[in-house]
Write an enzyme that holds these catalytic residues in place. Structure first.
Site, PDB file in Angstrom:
ATOM      1  CB  ALA A   1      44.900  95.615 -73.433  1.00  0.00           C
TER       2      ALA A   1
ATOM      3  CB  THR B   1      52.323  86.249 -75.328  1.00  0.00           C
ATOM      4  OG1 THR B   1      53.438  85.953 -74.480  1.00  0.00           O
ATOM      5  CG2 THR B   1      52.790  86.300 -76.777  1.00  0.00           C
TER       6      THR B   1
ATOM      7  CE  LYS C   1      52.524  90.232 -63.375  1.00  0.00           C
ATOM      8  NZ  LYS C   1      51.666  91.112 -64.198  1.00  0.00           N
TER       9      LYS C   1
ATOM     10  CB  VAL D   1      57.164  96.280 -61.473  1.00  0.00           C
ATOM     11  CG1 VAL D   1      56.702  96.677 -60.078  1.00  0.00           C
ATOM     12  CG2 VAL D   1      57.806  94.904 -61.444  1.00  0.00           C
TER      13      VAL D   1
ATOM     14  N   GLY E   1      52.898  99.007 -64.120  1.00  0.00           N
ATOM     15  CA  GLY E   1      52.245  99.457 -65.354  1.00  0.00           C
ATOM     16  C   GLY E   1      53.087 100.527 -66.022  1.00  0.00           C
TER      17      GLY E   1
ATOM     18  N   GLY F   1      36.649  96.294 -63.791  1.00  0.00           N
ATOM     19  CA  GLY F   1      37.724  95.715 -64.605  1.00  0.00           C
ATOM     20  C   GLY F   1      39.057  95.649 -63.887  1.00  0.00           C
TER      21      GLY F   1
ATOM     22  CE  LYS G   1      52.236  93.660 -60.980  1.00  0.00           C
ATOM     23  NZ  LYS G   1      50.880  94.148 -60.656  1.00  0.00           N
TER      24      LYS G   1
ATOM     25  N   GLY H   1      46.714  99.109 -66.906  1.00  0.00           N
ATOM     26  CA  GLY H   1      46.100  99.829 -68.012  1.00  0.00           C
ATOM     27  C   GLY H   1      46.894  99.604 -69.287  1.00  0.00           C
TER      28      GLY H   1
END
Lengths: 336, 336
Positions: free
Chosen positions: B10, B96, B125, B152, B154, B206, B224, B316
């Site tokens: 994504a 990845t 992360k 952290v 998004g 989701g 995070k 997202g």
């Protein structure tokens, strides 16, 4: 970096405080050695090309004698423009009181400094809302840098977030609470206080001026919205392009009705790139803009990452002086 | 800027979307011409030194045939390290899947890229929480730049705000909601849903993985927090230094009791520079950290400007890819 400090009110003093306390860490972290070569208030100027100790300057300013106590450096009645033109410096920090009618005397100070190829840092909304485009072009033309982070949000980095932290993205709309006084009043009204009582409280706590019209009628918020929008979205709004309605007509009954719907009334400054307004709006209690007391908040809605909200104190000498300091560091790093 | 894109989930796809849609504006605004010279998924690599069209790459990846459809550039089974070492490039984007046990394979990709003097952008992360200090030192030593904004928050610029927008200031404590899944569950429980129901909803939307332990037990938030704190406060926390308690023991009765006191229960990640914890905490409803649904929020308390809160989506693909893009722009501007 040799600095001329024009204005020694809460902001100028706040900056002196930071520069004094953080001298070592600024040198360590950024290689910045800030040297105040001149400082002015309405009584005159102190000038010392070798640099004035910020702590001594602060103590002198706060003493009964004021700057006159700083002998042999005091020059009574000397004006800023003269100092800007005659004292060798890298940057001018302009923190005289705001005047939104013609921006003076800050406008002349900033223009004069840029024309003398000095970088400028200011928190003065007047010149920036009246002439952001002209002044930034002038700066570019002269190879100087103009920064004005402290004009909106006090020490909360609203302008910086929009440009730096959202690089590669596009702000498509702005909604914010950019006046702490009215937010405090509305918050207290939400607790049942009448408008007049809440206003009195705001005055007692130093949030509202003796003449609060500028805040209460939405003018201050309209000015800040124009600056935010012109900066973050590239609009060319003048204050008169912002349709502004203040909070004077908001009643306790309105607020109760809002609460019954799970909402709150906030003075929201809003721009979608075309239409700009400041007015009381109903927003959901869960909206991140629903911040209490004198806090400020702004939501940028962007193309790539959606809405992002920044919340913080919107005023305060020490806080806003933090924004001046950030701008000085930014200039130092860019002009190296 | 010639880029090797390692990972086409994504995030990788989100970045290709931005690079395709914004090619003109990136060139205009920043002089950035991003050229994908290689891209890899688990099936192999596509390599084209002249650059692959992001839109074509995206379409090919999403087609049934996958990368194999991109002839004659497809090289089946080719591994990332080999591509990193043999294809000439300025930057490697590592996206990845995260592995927090040993950070692999991302750790090897990032180390290999830095040793080959390539800049690195990642949202992974694993390597960052395990070895931020080592990797940033390695980057410095090799004259390369390492950026990891997307690890952290998004697309919400939490790391950038702490370092860039708070220059000249010092973060003295951090408190945040950095896991969207648990915040969504707690929000729904506040509306009366039982934990299991709320978790089911989170899965349907989701927000939660099939195996939600990593979120629900506070591990993701602890990771995070360690990254945030090490970045913003210079601590050297490992994940195991964070005392983490998840939300499994929070009951509807607890939440009702909180509401009766005008408070809410949130999973708060907190660090004061010494002690670091993730645990359910009661906070006032008016606290800017009281954000609903899957939103994330972080409050930095600083020396000069007090508490500043940033709120936004915490995940997202499109949003986090916005952070990757910001990092690429940052590297481009710094390495010019």
């Amino acid at each position: 970096m040799r600095i001329i400090l024009v204005g020694l009110g809460a902001l100028g003093q706040g900056l002196l405080g930071h520069l004094g306390e953080q001298a070592d860490s600024l040198l360590d972290a950024y290689g910045l050695r800030a040297k105040i070569v001149a400082a002015l208030d309405t009584s005159g100027a102190v000038v010392q090309p070798a640099g004035l100790d910020p702590a001594v300057l602060l103590r002198t300013k706060r003493s009964r004698g004021g700057l006159a106590g700083l002998q042999p450096y005091f020059r009574p009645g000397r004006r800023a423009l003269e100092i800007i033109h005659t004292v060798d410096a890298d940057a001018v920090v302009e923190v005289t009181p705001t005047n939104i009618l013609d921006g003076e005397p800050a406008m002349s100070h900033i223009r004069g400094a840029l024309k003398a190829r000095r970088h400028v840092v200011t928190a003065n909304k007047g010149p920036i809302v009246l002439a952001m485009g002209y002044l930034t072009s002038l700066a570019e033309e002269m190879g100087a840098i103009l920064r004005f982070s402290g004009t909106v949000g006090g020490g909360t980095p609203m302008l910086d977030l929009a440009r730096h932290s959202l690089r590669g993205d596009r702000v498509v709309s702005i909604a914010g609470i950019v006046n702490g006084t009215t937010n405090y009043i509305l918050t207290r009204m939400g607790e049942g206080l009448a408008f007049e009582e809440a206003l009195e409280q705001a005055k007692k706590l130093g949030y509202a001026e003796a003449n609060p019209a500028y805040d209460v009628e939405g003018t201050d918020a309209a000015i800040k919205l124009a600056i935010l929008s012109n900066w973050a979205m590239g609009t060319r709004l003048r204050v008169t392009d912002v349709s502004a309605r203040g909070i004077k007509e908001v009643t306790l009954a309105d607020i109760e009705r809002a609460q019954a719907q799970g909402k709150v009334i906030k003075l929201i400054a809003r721009c979608d790139g075309k239409v700009a307004s400041v007015q009381p709006e109903l927003i959901p209690k869960t909206d991140p803009l629903n911040v209490p007391g004198p806090l400020n908040a702004v939501t940028y809605t962007t193309e790539n990452v959606g809405p992002i909200t920044l919340v913080g104190k919107g005023a305060g000498g020490r806080e806003t002086a933090g924004a001046l300091l950030r701008d000085l560091i930014d200039i130092h790093l860019r002009s190296k």
